[in-house]
Design a protein around this motif. Sequence first.
Motif, mmCIF file in Angstrom:
data_model
loop_
_atom_site.group_PDB
_atom_site.id
_atom_site.type_symbol
_atom_site.label_atom_id
_atom_site.label_comp_id
_atom_site.label_asym_id
_atom_site.label_seq_id
_atom_site.Cartn_x
_atom_site.Cartn_y
_atom_site.Cartn_z
ATOM 1 N N SER A 49 0.874 -1.185 0.000
ATOM 2 C CA SER A 49 0.000 0.000 0.000
ATOM 3 C C SER A 49 0.906 1.229 0.000
ATOM 4 N N SER A 50 0.650 2.148 -0.939
ATOM 5 C CA SER A 50 1.590 3.232 -1.181
ATOM 6 C C SER A 50 0.927 4.602 -1.221
ATOM 7 N N LYS A 51 1.725 5.612 -0.844
ATOM 8 C CA LYS A 51 1.280 7.002 -0.923
ATOM 9 C C LYS A 51 1.610 7.628 -2.276
ATOM 10 N N GLY A 52 2.296 6.889 -3.151
ATOM 11 C CA GLY A 52 2.677 7.450 -4.441
ATOM 12 C C GLY A 52 3.053 6.385 -5.444
ATOM 13 N N LYS A 53 3.577 6.868 -6.585
ATOM 14 C CA LYS A 53 3.840 5.998 -7.732
ATOM 15 C C LYS A 53 5.297 5.569 -7.882
ATOM 16 N N ILE A 54 6.199 6.044 -7.028
ATOM 17 C CA ILE A 54 7.604 5.645 -7.163
ATOM 18 C C ILE A 54 8.046 4.895 -5.909
ATOM 19 N N THR A 55 9.068 4.050 -6.072
ATOM 20 C CA THR A 55 9.469 3.172 -4.970
ATOM 21 C C THR A 55 10.086 3.923 -3.796
ATOM 22 N N ASP A 56 10.468 5.190 -3.988
ATOM 23 C CA ASP A 56 10.960 5.997 -2.873
ATOM 24 C C ASP A 56 9.817 6.578 -2.047
ATOM 25 N N ASN A 57 8.581 6.491 -2.561
ATOM 26 C CA ASN A 57 7.426 6.957 -1.798
ATOM 27 C C ASN A 57 7.244 6.087 -0.568
ATOM 28 N N SER A 58 6.498 6.613 0.405
ATOM 29 C CA SER A 58 6.270 5.889 1.650
ATOM 30 C C SER A 58 5.125 4.903 1.552
ATOM 31 N N CYS A 64 -5.543 3.587 0.796
ATOM 32 C CA CYS A 64 -4.274 4.054 0.225
ATOM 33 C C CYS A 64 -4.533 4.535 -1.207
ATOM 34 N N GLU A 65 -3.643 5.375 -1.709
ATOM 35 C CA GLU A 65 -3.842 5.925 -3.050
ATOM 36 C C GLU A 65 -3.477 4.914 -4.142
ATOM 37 N N PHE A 66 -2.377 4.206 -3.938
ATOM 38 C CA PHE A 66 -1.882 3.262 -4.936
ATOM 39 C C PHE A 66 -1.452 1.957 -4.282
ATOM 40 N N LYS A 113 -8.752 0.999 -6.213
ATOM 41 C CA LYS A 113 -10.175 1.205 -6.500
ATOM 42 C C LYS A 113 -10.984 1.478 -5.236
ATOM 43 N N GLY A 114 -10.463 1.089 -4.087
ATOM 44 C CA GLY A 114 -11.181 1.298 -2.836
ATOM 45 C C GLY A 114 -11.059 2.697 -2.284
ATOM 46 N N GLN A 115 -10.091 3.462 -2.776
ATOM 47 C CA GLN A 115 -9.795 4.778 -2.214
ATOM 48 C C GLN A 115 -11.000 5.713 -2.185
#
Length: 121
Positions: free
Chosen positions: A6-15, A23-25, A42-44
Amino acid sequence: MKIAVSSKGKITDNSLDPRFGRCEFFQIYDTEVKATKIVKNKGQEASGGAGIAAANQLIDEEVDIIITGSLGPNAFEIMEKADIKAYKCESIAITDALEKYNNNELEEITIAGKAHHGVNA
């Protein structure tokens, strides 16, 4: 093997986002091809049942492992029935979360977290 985080963004350095259903992504790392696929959760935006929508989405993506903060009762039950293991991790970089998993440093989620209700939960 596919590992969803579960991620806050689209890159692997994201938290890592500790919220599973909201979660967003999801960053899905495929260990066989050594590639990461980014999917919007899809649940966001669901008014209810975010964890259910997110869990079903990851089943459709054929993931084997989930790394997140916690799973609510519905998502936990779906993952358990699908034989998908989930692991608890704090909000650290996605790459670090994957490294902790590979080093057996993450705790398996064996009980559901508390239920959340609504978009702001």
